[in-house]
Structures are given as C-alpha cells and as structure tokens.
Design a protein around this motif. Structure first.
Motif, PDB file in Angstrom:
ATOM      1  N   GLN A 142       0.856  -1.394  -0.006  1.00 28.30           N
ATOM      2  CA  GLN A 142       0.143  -0.048  -0.037  1.00 28.30           C
ATOM      3  C   GLN A 142       0.842   1.388  -0.041  1.00 28.30           C
ATOM      4  OE1 GLN A 142      -3.584  -1.886  -0.112  1.00 28.30           O
ATOM      5  NE2 GLN A 142      -3.580   0.150   0.047  1.00 28.30           N
ATOM      6  N   HIS A 143       2.088   1.125   0.332  1.00 24.48           N
ATOM      7  CA  HIS A 143       2.951   2.132   0.442  1.00 24.48           C
ATOM      8  C   HIS A 143       4.319   2.124  -0.470  1.00 24.48           C
ATOM      9  CE1 HIS A 143       0.660   3.507   3.735  1.00 24.48           C
ATOM     10  NE2 HIS A 143       0.628   2.275   4.316  1.00 24.48           N
ATOM     11  N   GLN A 144       3.984   1.427  -1.536  1.00 25.07           N
ATOM     12  CA  GLN A 144       5.155   1.027  -2.394  1.00 25.07           C
ATOM     13  C   GLN A 144       5.898   2.265  -3.078  1.00 25.07           C
ATOM     14  OE1 GLN A 144       3.388  -1.179  -5.414  1.00 25.07           O
ATOM     15  NE2 GLN A 144       2.355   0.484  -6.307  1.00 25.07           N
ATOM     16  N   LEU A 145       5.463   3.299  -2.940  1.00 26.44           N
ATOM     17  CA  LEU A 145       6.109   4.602  -3.452  1.00 26.44           C
ATOM     18  C   LEU A 145       7.039   5.122  -2.327  1.00 26.44           C
ATOM     19  CD1 LEU A 145       3.229   6.692  -5.190  1.00 26.44           C
ATOM     20  CD2 LEU A 145       4.790   5.200  -6.164  1.00 26.44           C
ATOM     21  N   VAL A 153       9.826  -0.387   4.017  1.00 26.64           N
ATOM     22  CA  VAL A 153       8.558  -0.379   4.662  1.00 26.64           C
ATOM     23  C   VAL A 153       8.368  -1.486   5.622  1.00 26.64           C
ATOM     24  CG1 VAL A 153       6.055  -0.617   4.236  1.00 26.64           C
ATOM     25  CG2 VAL A 153       7.685   0.717   2.462  1.00 26.64           C
ATOM     26  N   CYS A 154       8.107  -1.189   6.745  1.00 30.94           N
ATOM     27  CA  CYS A 154       7.918  -2.351   7.950  1.00 30.94           C
ATOM     28  C   CYS A 154       6.362  -2.355   7.867  1.00 30.94           C
ATOM     29  CB  CYS A 154       8.676  -2.156   9.147  1.00 30.94           C
ATOM     30  SG  CYS A 154       8.819  -3.406  10.225  1.00 30.94           S
ATOM     31  N   ALA A 155       5.879  -3.600   7.424  1.00 32.79           N
ATOM     32  CA  ALA A 155       4.617  -3.994   7.778  1.00 32.79           C
ATOM     33  C   ALA A 155       4.443  -4.878   9.124  1.00 32.79           C
ATOM     34  CB  ALA A 155       3.827  -4.545   6.571  1.00 32.79           C
ATOM     35  N   LEU A 156       3.358  -4.312   9.878  1.00 31.76           N
ATOM     36  CA  LEU A 156       3.057  -5.013  11.250  1.00 31.76           C
ATOM     37  C   LEU A 156       1.776  -5.556  11.333  1.00 31.76           C
ATOM     38  CD1 LEU A 156       4.927  -2.077  13.298  1.00 31.76           C
ATOM     39  CD2 LEU A 156       6.027  -4.311  12.385  1.00 31.76           C
ATOM     40  N   LEU A 157       1.466  -6.422  12.228  1.00 35.20           N
ATOM     41  CA  LEU A 157       0.132  -6.902  12.712  1.00 35.20           C
ATOM     42  C   LEU A 157       0.470  -7.304  13.946  1.00 35.20           C
ATOM     43  CD1 LEU A 157      -1.066  -8.974   9.620  1.00 35.20           C
ATOM     44  CD2 LEU A 157      -1.988  -6.990  10.364  1.00 35.20           C
ATOM     45  N   GLU A 158      -0.839  -7.087  14.767  1.00 34.85           N
ATOM     46  CA  GLU A 158      -0.899  -7.769  16.112  1.00 34.85           C
ATOM     47  C   GLU A 158      -0.841  -9.107  16.018  1.00 34.85           C
ATOM     48  OE1 GLU A 158      -0.753  -6.144  19.043  1.00 34.85           O
ATOM     49  OE2 GLU A 158      -0.449  -4.023  17.999  1.00 34.85           O
ATOM     50  N   CYS A 212       9.702  -6.612   6.633  1.00 32.25           N
ATOM     51  CA  CYS A 212      10.297  -5.162   5.938  1.00 32.25           C
ATOM     52  C   CYS A 212      10.652  -5.663   4.665  1.00 32.25           C
ATOM     53  CB  CYS A 212      11.563  -5.097   6.942  1.00 32.25           C
ATOM     54  SG  CYS A 212      11.292  -4.509   8.398  1.00 32.25           S
ATOM     55  N   TYR A 213      10.209  -4.581   4.042  1.00 31.34           N
ATOM     56  CA  TYR A 213      10.320  -4.655   2.463  1.00 31.34           C
ATOM     57  C   TYR A 213      10.923  -3.288   1.851  1.00 31.34           C
ATOM     58  CZ  TYR A 213       6.956  -8.513   2.891  1.00 31.34           C
ATOM     59  OH  TYR A 213       5.972  -9.601   3.421  1.00 31.34           O
ATOM     60  N   LEU A 214      11.604  -3.422   0.633  1.00 34.40           N
ATOM     61  CA  LEU A 214      12.021  -2.450  -0.246  1.00 34.40           C
ATOM     62  C   LEU A 214      11.405  -2.866  -1.687  1.00 34.40           C
ATOM     63  CD1 LEU A 214      15.631  -2.330  -0.056  1.00 34.40           C
ATOM     64  CD2 LEU A 214      14.079  -0.426   0.929  1.00 34.40           C
TER      65      LEU A 214
END
Length: 262
Positions: free
Chosen positions: A102-105, A110-115, A125-127
């Motif tokens: 959702q934040h590829q720009l 980008v570190c995506a988190l979920l409880e 974590c992604y580039l």
C-alpha cells in the motif's frame, strides 16, 4: 485475464475482481469473526454487480497470512478450492507484503506490522524497486530477511541488528526512516514511537488499509513470471502455532483417566 483476489487475514477483509487493466469492483469491510459467511456474500455480490460468473475466472490470488488463524484459513481454502475446480492459476502472497505494498512509493524500507497477541507483532520489512515496461512503471517488493514474530519491545533491536545491514548492502541511504504500517494497537504504536524515535515514521491509518486490488497487482507480477502456487500444497503462513486451550469438561476425552466407579 480475469482475477479474483481474496484477503480475510484479519478483521479487516477485502475482495476484488479485476483484469490487468480494469478494476471491475472491490469490497472492503470490517468482517469481525464472520469471514466464512461474509466473504462468500461479498464475492457473490461482486460477481453479480460486474456481470461475471465464477466460471469465467482465469486466476485466483489470496493473502496467506500471517493473521487470524480462522480468517486466513477461510480465504486460503476458498481460493484453493476455486483454483482446483476451475483449473486456473493460483498465487498466494503474504498479508504483510500486501500491507507494505500500500506504500510502495516510499523511497526507503517499509515495515508492515500486525498484532500477533501476547504483546507480540508480526513483522515483515520490504523495499520496493521500480521498473518500467512500455512506459508503465511497476514496483516489485523485496523482502528483507524473513517475516518475524517479535515482542514489541524487540522490534527496534531487530531493525538495527538484522535489517540495517541488509539495507546497507542494497545501497539504500541508511538515514532514510522506516515507514511503519499495518494494523497495530495504540499501545504498540506508543511503545514503538518511543523505542524508534528518529528512526521511523507511521503511515496514516486509512491509506494503510489492505485492499484486495493491491493483492491483485502483486499477483499479476508473479503470474507474468510464472511464479505460481499449487492449490494442493499451498498452506497458510501462520509463523507460529495457534494458542489452543482445552475445556476441563473434555479432559476424559483428551487422555485423562476417569475416576473409578468402585
């Protein structure tokens, strides 16, 4: 190619119907714990609104977790069944990757988190690397390390000790802050804001909401590269076993010897 994308990984659920060039429709809603009933209803409404029969599908994409154990299983089982019955390609993609995309720009990690419960977080974590084909720009995700289950208090150390060296090897400027996104509690956000002060920013909540159209976009890239999944072997990505408790009323059925009647 007509693709159906399904994501019921958390209480936030989404389904989308699209081709490479057209979004026919998308339903995104708060499912609570009613994934099994509500997802099928939304898929049916989506197909009806678009004038498309399930038999016309040419591919399936599904978010495979981590997330809710029951929620993930609903979408994965449905996608596998449809792909097998229709004989169509299937792509399974991590829920964390969908969230990050959702934040590829964002120019940095980008570190995506979920409880994950028990004061833990699922983290990935992604580039995103851009590429252009016939004047159209697309962004391919690159996972840094492995997806993790971490206590909130350990995330800052993980980013510093495990992810930062990987970033340095890619040539990304190490001063670029991490963008944190995903579904996390207010208490987790506050703790992370303290431990990662100056190192990370938080993405706004609404743009962070996972959408099945984003899942579909990621799936197209894999379909083009023939990175497909077998509907007979694709499994949910749970990262850890569920916390199952047993009722004391059922102990005799679970191996406990009943009291003697003598």
């Amino acid at each position: 190619m007509l693709l159906l994308a399904l994501d019921t990984s958390t209480r936030h659920a989404s389904v989308a119907l699209c081709s490479e060039e057209r979004l026919y429709g998308e339903h995104t809603w708060q499912a609570g714990n009613n994934h099994s009933v509500e997802m099928l209803e939304h898929v049916q409404h989506l197909c009806t609104e678009s004038g498309v029969a399930l038999s016309a599908l040419e591919g399936l994409a599904v978010a495979i977790g981590p997330g809710s154990f029951n929620g993930v299983r609903v979408a994965v089982a449905t996608a596998k069944t449809l792909a097998f019955a229709l004989g169509k390609p299937l792509v399974g993609i991590s829920t964390l990757e969908v969230s990050a995309a959702q934040h590829q720009l964002w120019p940095g990690p980008v570190c995506a988190l979920l409880e994950a419960g028990r004061t833990d977080l699922y983290a990935g974590c992604y580039l995103f690397e851009s590429q252009t084909n016939q004047g159209v720009i697309t962004y391919s995700p690159r996972l840094l390390g492995d997806c993790q289950v971490l206590p909130v208090r350990e995330l800052a150390h993980y980013l510093q000790a495990e992810i930062k060296p990987l970033l340095n090897s890619t040539g990304v400027i190490s001063t670029t802050p991490y963008l944190l996104c995903g579904e996390i509690s207010e208490s987790s956000r506050l703790e992370l804001a303290t431990s990662l002060a100056g190192q990370a920013l938080f993405a706004p909540t609404i743009p962070s909401a996972r959408r099945a159209s984003t899942l579909a976009s990621l799936a197209w890239l894999r379909i083009e590269e023939q990175r497909l999944d077998d509907p007979l072997t694709l499994e949910p990505l749970y990262l850890r076993r569920p916390n199952i408790t047993t009722s004391t009323r059922k102990q005799p059925l679970l191996g406990k010897q009943p009291a003697s009647l003598n």
